[in-house]
Design an enzyme around this catalytic site. Structure first.
Site, PDB file in Angstrom:
ATOM      1  N   ALA A 182      37.065  35.506  33.180  1.00  0.00           N
ATOM      2  CA  ALA A 182      36.616  36.407  34.244  1.00  0.00           C
ATOM      3  C   ALA A 182      35.679  35.653  35.169  1.00  0.00           C
ATOM      4  CB  ALA A 182      35.871  37.605  33.646  1.00  0.00           C
ATOM      5  N   LYS A 183      35.354  36.235  36.261  1.00  0.00           N
ATOM      6  CA  LYS A 183      34.310  35.691  37.146  1.00  0.00           C
ATOM      7  C   LYS A 183      33.831  36.821  38.036  1.00  0.00           C
ATOM      8  CE  LYS A 183      32.385  31.627  37.703  1.00  0.00           C
ATOM      9  NZ  LYS A 183      32.217  30.595  36.665  1.00  0.00           N
TER      10      LYS A 183
END
Ligand code: NAD
Length: 425
Positions: free
Chosen positions: A117-118
């Protein structure tokens, strides 16, 4: 009269879009090597969830600003989503998607049970007061609250964020839950359940990867480091501690050079006091981009994406490039560097120390237990060194670059997880 609209106007090709194109190209190469079918390739190329939010911030003078924020979960087939949060004016949904994708392969490559994720907020944090930053962080977290949680998606620091940001995130999430939830973020202060060794973990991993790839004694090996933030400054320090001669470093304020080697501890103090490396008395000033082309043994890009491109790659003289940053080398530059005989230790391997110790922090939080810094360091070293030797063996056995091999391993593990789980419904 019809209006001609070019398919890709220059204004639309943002650095973020270029990063995503690079990430998709690397995925494509790995998928080709693994013989993945088109359906699975499309699944792996597509983020599982992408959220764009508007974040209103009350400024000190009473004005209201609105900035855009993002959280992307690229893949969760191997475990909860994991990835940092970036505060940078240039960030966009493409960049955050690329960074989330790289996190997926990185976690799979080093064998930790996370997806990728980011998050990002398109803001310059240096232009905000501490109270504005706190309000911005809390409101952003509130907007992405449905996505994050210790069993769902666990943020961490990235460019422009730090331990304090993580503390605010933990507090905002905990207030909403009604009890303390330290496992919702990693990279927290140790007083809130942060792990010993987390703040230097990415840099320690860069040091381990550099020494593993160097193929000679580090004593006197010359090093240039681009970026003097959380990753770059301590990478320079740990490489100097190992005997390397760090001759140049840079940050957004400028670059400094000393042929006899920089006093990294002194430079860190100078940068902390003045806001950057520029003006350091015991070194010469260097034009910012010249650092990348210095005649050194090792180059550590530890700033942002797209630092080494087809424009400057032919002039890069370092024989070993160790990517502290995510995505600093474009695919075109990669080809030029490989043709010139340079070795690139790719981001998803070289900077994996951060997520490894983030994982260790999360495990400690979930058990309400803490390990000594020695225990953390041993586990970090084990995971880094075994990932490095797996990548090296795969590259040698199949005639691949280290980046191609790292992607084949990472993408292959995620593909296998998809195949084993099957498709719902
Ligand atoms: P940071 O915000 O602490 O530091 C970034 C540094 O880059 C600053 O010193 C800034 O001045 C410098 N910089 C920006 N543009 C530059 C330019 N054009 N030339 C030279 N220097 C420039 O961020 P960070 O956490 O150190 O992250 C740096 C890179 O490492 C990013 O790519 C990030 O995604 C990656 N990374 C970070 C972590 C982590 O644990 N923080 C983990 C893995 C990867």
């Amino acid at each position: 009269m019809s209006i001609m609209v070019p398919s890709k106007t220059p204004a639309l090709i943002t650095p973020g879009r270029q990063a995503l194109d690079s990430a998709l190209y690397q995925l494509d190469q790995a998928a080709e090597h693994l013989g993945l079918d088109d359906g699975l390739r499309t699944v792996l190329a597509t983020p599982r969830r992408s959220l764009t939010v508007s974040v209103p911030v009350r400024r000190e003078d009473g004005r209201l600003s609105v900035v855009q924020g993002f959280r992307v979960q690229h893949n969760v087939s191997r475990g909860p989503a994991k990835g940092g949060i970036r505060f940078h004016p240039g960030t966009d949904i493409h960049e955050v998607t690329a960074l989330a994708m790289w996190m997926t392969w990185k976690c799979a490559l080093v064998g930790i049970p996370y997806g990728g994720a980011k998050g990002g907020v398109a803001v310059d944090p240096t232009g905000l007061t501490t109270r504005e930053l706190e309000r911005l962080t809390r409101r952003y977290v509130n907007e992405i609250l449905p996505l994050i949680g210790p069993e769902k998606d666990i943020p961490a620091p990235d460019v422009g964020t730090d331990e304090q940001t993580m503390a605010w995130i933990m507090d905002t999430y905990s207030v909403s839950a009604g009890y303390s939830v330290p496992g919702v973020v990693t990279g927290k202060p140790t007083t809130l359940g942060g792990s010993l060794g987390r703040s230097g973990a990415t840099s320690r991993g860069v040091q381990i990867a550099t020494l593993a790839a160097l193929g000679r004694s580090p004593e006197g090996a010359t090093v240039a480091v681009q970026g003097f933030g959380k990753v770059g400054a301590l990478a320079a320090q740990y490489l100097a501690d190992a005997g390397c001669k760090v001759v140049a470093v840079s940050d957004i304020t400028g670059a400094v050079y000393a042929s006899a080697g920089l006093d990294i501890a002194g430079l860190r103090t100078w940068a902390a006091e003045t806001g950057g490396v520029s003006g350091y008395r015991h070194a010469d000033a260097l034009p910012l981009d010249d650092l990348l082309e210095l005649d050194v043994d090792v180059l550590v890009p530890a700033a942002l994406e797209g630092a080494i491109t087809e424009a400057n790659a032919p002039r890069v003289r370092a024989r070993l490039i160790v990517e502290g940053a995510n995505g600093p080398t474009t695919p075109e530059a990669d080809e030029i560097l490989a043709a010139n005989g340079a070795t690139v230790v790719p981001d998803i391997l070289a900077n994996a120390g951060g997520v490894i110790v983030s994982y260790l922090e999360w495990v400690q939080n979930m058990q309400a237990y803490s390990w000594s810094s020695g225990e953390v360091e041993v586990k970090l070293r084990d995971l880094m060194e075994s990932a490095f030797s797996e990548v090296k063996s795969m590259a040698a056995a199949r005639g691949l670059t280290l980046r191609q091999a790292a992607h084949v391993i990472g993408v292959g593990r995620v593909a296998e997880a998809h195949q084993m789980r099957g498709l719902y419904p």
